[in-house]
Design an enzyme around this catalytic site. Structure first.
Site, short mmCIF file in Angstrom:
data_model
loop_
_atom_site.label_atom_id
_atom_site.label_comp_id
_atom_site.label_asym_id
_atom_site.label_seq_id
_atom_site.Cartn_x
_atom_site.Cartn_y
_atom_site.Cartn_z
N ASP A 4 0.78 -1.28 0.10
CA ASP A 4 0.09 0.09 0.01
C ASP A 4 0.92 1.21 -0.07
O ASP A 4 0.29 2.48 0.28
CB ASP A 4 -0.94 0.05 1.25
CG ASP A 4 -0.11 0.34 2.44
OD1 ASP A 4 0.81 -0.04 2.56
OD2 ASP A 4 -0.89 1.01 3.27
N GLU A 5 2.08 1.15 -0.24
CA GLU A 5 2.96 2.40 -0.46
C GLU A 5 4.01 2.40 -1.25
O GLU A 5 4.54 1.18 -1.36
CB GLU A 5 3.22 2.89 1.23
CG GLU A 5 3.86 1.96 1.86
CD GLU A 5 5.34 2.06 2.33
OE1 GLU A 5 5.92 3.17 1.89
OE2 GLU A 5 6.19 1.25 2.68
MG MG Z 1 -0.61 2.81 4.66
#
Ligand code: MG
Length: 395
Positions: free
Chosen positions: A104-105
């Protein structure tokens, strides 16, 4: 140094929960969390649940104690990696230089985009942030700066849906008033130790003599000062060279020392990665588990199966051997990652193995498809698919 802030760190807010809410918008604004009920842990909590004292990773039991009206969502296999791919696909439509750091990053290097002004960059990135929300219902926070270190700290400055730009030249001024724990590698323990020495903020470092700093940080003292000034020249590394593996990693909000918890997380990672491998029509042979202790020290262990596979079950037992092999020091962990390599095209497998696995593979394909459509009630914790049970340590 460039006069433009060209490095972007993008971080999805409460990613697993956001994925679930994208198919259950009626739960938006509620105290909810993704996590297992039985001896499970919370892997993602909504901001409303966080305000109630729920954090990750927290034992589900405890989470339900501090927040009795917490809505517990089971982990849905497949949707997180799918959303993640969709998220990064949109980033890659802006620049080819995208580094996926975890599910997620990641970082974007806007160098190839030809932007002329900082205002232009800000407009484009706000548009991307809006697009991720409109099309994927994934809230994200952006940090934009001249390097990876500062952009990553900036993306965490305001959450959720944060947007922070640090103009080139302002790095040190931006970091100075922040807590020392924003510096990578400064965990809970070192934070306490530094506080005892009167260092709470980044700026406090500059009030110390070289001798003091050497006593505190040993040989890392000058690197520490560089980071405190916001200096960093690490390039954004694209994934393209490493297309021959599938990996996911998770950095914990709080170090974990419980083997059963880490084992659960590693198995969940297998469940996360395998649908992507099947979707690509690939099979994998080798699994590598990496652990990181506070202070950035890594250790890995890997092992290969005799035959490549695209099923979860054959890899579960490996977690039991690889995790202790990597996690040799009796210290809590900051991060764990699972990586599959030895990628083969489908069809390379021996016939006799293909025969016995075919039924399971068809079932897995059906579940992937259902999960892709966001159909609820089809929750595979992986352990149901094969003969392997989720026998925990206490079992
Ligand atoms: Mg995050």
């Amino acid at each position: 140094m460039s006069v433009l802030p060209l490095i972007v760190h993008l971080d999805a807010d409460a990613f697993f929960v956001s994925c679930e809410l994208s198919v259950r918008p009626e739960l938006r604004g509620t105290k909810c969390a993704v996590g297992g009920r039985e001896r499970g842990i919370i892997s993602s909590a909504s901001y409303e649940a966080r305000a109630c004292g729920v954090y990750t990773p927290m034992p589900t039991k405890l989470a339900l104690k501090v927040c009795p009206d917490l809505i517990l969502l089971p982990h849905t296999s497949g949707i997180y990696s799918k959303k993640s791919r969709e998220m990064f696909d949109r980033c890659e439509s802006v620049t080819p230089l995208v580094q996926r750091n975890s599910i997620d990053e990641g970082y974007l290097d806007l160098g190839p985009c030809g932007f002329k002004t900082a205002a232009e960059i800000e407009r484009r990135m706000r548009a991307l942030q809006q697009q991720l929300w409109d099309e994927l219902q994934i809230p994200t926070s952006f940090g934009i700066a001249s390097n990876k270190l500062v952009s990553a700290i900036a993306s965490k400055a305001r959450k959720p849906k944060g947007f922070t730009v640090v103009p080139p030249g302002q790095e040190a001024a931006f970091l100075a008033p922040l807590k020392i724990s924003v510096i990578p590698g400064v965990g809970k323990k070192s934070e306490e130790r530094l506080a005892a020495a009167g260092i709470r903020l980044v700026s406090d470092l500059f009030t110390r003599s070289e001798g003091d700093l050497k006593a505190l940080f040993g040989s890392a003292w000058s690197e520490m000062l560089e980071m405190a000034r916001g200096e960093d020249d690490r390039p954004v590394e694209t994934d393209h060279e490493d297309a021959k593996s599938y990996s996911v990693q998770e950095t914990f909000g709080q170090d974990i020392s419980d083997f059963a918890e880490i084992e659960c997380i590693a198995k969940r990672m297998i469940d996360e990665l395998m649908p992507a491998i099947r979707a690509d029509g690939k099979r994998v042979k080798t699994m590598t588990v990496k652990v990181r202790y506070p202070g950035m020290e890594n250790s890995t262990a890997g092992r290969s199966l005799t035959e490549a596979t695209d099923l979860e079950a054959p890899f579960y037992p490996l977690v039991r051997t690889l995790l202790p092999a990597a996690w040799t020091k009796r210290r809590p962990l900051r991060l764990v990652s699972v990586r599959f390599s030895g990628v083969e095209e489908k069809g390379a497998q021996l016939e006799m193995f293909a025969q016995t696995d075919e039924k399971k593979r068809r079932l897995a394909a059906v579940l992937d498809k259902l999960n892709d459509q966001g159909k609820k009630g089809v929750v595979r914790h992986g352990h149901q698919l094969g003969k392997t049970e989720d026998h925990g340590l206490h079992g």
